[in-house]
Structure formats: structure tokens, C-alpha cells
Write a protein that holds these residues in place. Structure first.
Motif, PDB file in Angstrom:
ATOM      1  N   ALA A 145       0.838  -1.205   0.000  1.00 18.12           N
ATOM      2  CA  ALA A 145       0.000   0.000   0.000  1.00 18.12           C
ATOM      3  C   ALA A 145       0.869   1.249   0.000  1.00 18.12           C
ATOM      4  O   ALA A 145       1.984   1.245   0.520  1.00 18.12           O
ATOM      5  N   ARG A 146       0.346   2.307  -0.597  1.00 22.13           N
ATOM      6  CA  ARG A 146       1.066   3.585  -0.642  1.00 22.13           C
ATOM      7  C   ARG A 146       0.055   4.730  -0.725  1.00 22.13           C
ATOM      8  O   ARG A 146      -1.127   4.512  -0.989  1.00 22.13           O
ATOM      9  N   ASN A 147       0.537   5.946  -0.505  1.00 26.79           N
ATOM     10  CA  ASN A 147      -0.260   7.169  -0.660  1.00 26.79           C
ATOM     11  C   ASN A 147      -1.474   7.247   0.251  1.00 26.79           C
ATOM     12  O   ASN A 147      -2.473   7.870  -0.098  1.00 26.79           O
ATOM     13  N   MET A 148      -1.400   6.594   1.412  1.00 27.36           N
ATOM     14  CA  MET A 148      -2.488   6.729   2.387  1.00 27.36           C
ATOM     15  C   MET A 148      -1.918   6.667   3.799  1.00 27.36           C
ATOM     16  O   MET A 148      -0.755   6.340   3.987  1.00 27.36           O
ATOM     17  N   ALA A 149      -2.761   6.998   4.767  1.00 27.58           N
ATOM     18  CA  ALA A 149      -2.322   7.021   6.166  1.00 27.58           C
ATOM     19  C   ALA A 149      -1.797   5.650   6.572  1.00 27.58           C
ATOM     20  O   ALA A 149      -2.476   4.641   6.376  1.00 27.58           O
ATOM     21  N   THR A 150      -0.592   5.607   7.123  1.00 32.86           N
ATOM     22  CA  THR A 150       0.003   4.313   7.470  1.00 32.86           C
ATOM     23  C   THR A 150      -0.730   3.643   8.622  1.00 32.86           C
ATOM     24  O   THR A 150      -0.694   2.421   8.735  1.00 32.86           O
ATOM     25  N   ASN A 151      -1.442   4.403   9.464  1.00 31.79           N
ATOM     26  CA  ASN A 151      -2.126   3.772  10.601  1.00 31.79           C
ATOM     27  C   ASN A 151      -3.414   3.054  10.203  1.00 31.79           C
ATOM     28  O   ASN A 151      -4.046   2.432  11.036  1.00 31.79           O
ATOM     29  N   LEU A 152      -3.800   3.081   8.941  1.00 32.18           N
ATOM     30  CA  LEU A 152      -4.951   2.260   8.544  1.00 32.18           C
ATOM     31  C   LEU A 152      -4.505   0.957   7.896  1.00 32.18           C
ATOM     32  O   LEU A 152      -5.301   0.074   7.629  1.00 32.18           O
TER      33      LEU A 152
END
Length: 189
Positions: free
Chosen positions: A94-101
Motif C-alpha cells: 500500500a502507498r499514498n495513504m495514512a500508514t495507521n490504517l
């Protein structure tokens, strides 16, 4: 379109880091900007869920999957195209999103929604939107709006009006995980 104001208000709320309660292609969801770690943290707090459990995100087209996943397996495109009911696919990288999700292994569950309201919401918001069941973690998922607890309703920043009176029971999506080399693992049918 009756829900134009709803969509504007939901987008405004998410752009300000807020959390919404909204109808999706499956069950009602708690949502926020999937690229905003503070908003994602609020969702975990509302659900009373530990943040090592990943959250699903919605997008409005398969083209957007490429933006959020570094290497989409070829089989994913066939699965998205052929799915006859809502399908969440868990992707590695995954990339380009909040890492905590994300899950601890860096994977993310993404569903391309074809339902009218959630699709238009994703189109207007122009970013992935968190979509997690509108319940406290460990409690049953609500089949429709009337089953959502007051605790959840009072914790979000905006509640979409569209479909609140729709009492037809809804079900969560199927979930599959795509592993290395195109290995498919069914998580939930």
C-alpha cells in the motif's frame, strides 16, 4: 440528485479531518479521509478498536487502485471486473495513504464501489475513503441505519441523511487477499 447536499457536507467534513457515517455498497460505514492519519485515529477511537487491525478503503474506479498499491497483481483486474457482488481485495504494498490504517505487513483492503451514493462521494472527494462497519469493535455489524447505536451516531461529525429510512438488510463485502505470485486467499465469503 437528492443527495447532492449530503455529498457536499460529507466532503467538507472529511476535508476538515472529520468522520462521517454513510451508506456504502454494503453496510453503513464510518468513514474519513484515508490519507489523514489523525482522522483515521478518530475512527479507531470511535470503534474502540486497536489500530493494528487494518481498515478497508473505498474508491470509485479500478484506475485509482494503481495509485494506492505499488504493484497490482494482474489477476486483480479480472476479479474487480467479474465480481457480481461487493468485493474487497487486500493488496500488498500500500502507498499514498495514512500508514495507521494499514495492516502490520503494509497491506490494505480496497473495494471499488458501484453503489450510486458511495461512488459519487468517492468521485467528489477525489481520495480513498475509509469504510469500516458502523459498530463498536466486536459487536454485530448493523444491517441498516436503524441498527446503528447512539454511541456511534453521537461520535461522528456528520451523518448522511440519504438511505436512513432504507430498512432492507445489507451484508458486508466478500474479502480476498492477493499474495505474491497471484495466490488468492479467501478471508470472508
Amino acid at each position: 440528485m437528492e443527495f447532492t447536499e449530503d455529498i457536499k457536507e460529507a466532503c467538507r467534513t472529511m476535508n476538515e479531518g472529520g468522520v462521517i457515517l454513510y451508506p456504502t455498497d454494503t453496510i453503513w460505514g464510518i468513514g474519513c479521509d484515508a490519507t489523514n492519519p489523525e482522522a483515521v485515529h478518530k475512527v479507531y477511537e470511535i470503534k474502540k478498536r486497536i489500530d493494528s487491525k487494518a481498515l478497508i478503503v473505498l474508491v470509485d474506479s479500478s484506475v485509482k487502485v494503481d495509485f494506492y498499491v505499488s504493484d497490482v497483481p494482474q489477476v486483480a483486474w479480472d476479479l474487480i471486473e467479474l465480481a457480481d457482488k461487493p468485493l474487497t481485495i487486500i493488496y500488498d504494498g500500500a502507498r499514498n495513504m495514512a500508514t495507521n490504517l494499514l495492516a502490520e505487513d503494509g497491506s490494505v483492503g480496497i473495494r471499488v464501489t458501484n453503489e450510486q451514493f458511495s461512488r459519487q462521494l468517492c468521485q467528489r472527494f477525489r481520495k480513498a475513503i475509509v469504510s469500516t462497519s458502523a459498530n463498536i469493535s466486536g459487536q454485530p455489524s448493523p444491517a441498516n441505519f436503524s441498527e446503528i447505536s447512539e454511541e456511534i451516531k453521537s461520535a461522528v461529525d456528520y451523518i448522511v441523511k440519504f438511505k436512513q429510512d432504507d430498512l432492507s438488510p445489507a451484508k458486508p463485502s466478500s474479502i480476498i487477499k492477493l499474495g505474491k505470485g497471484g495466490v488468492i486467499k479467501v478471508i470472508r465469503e
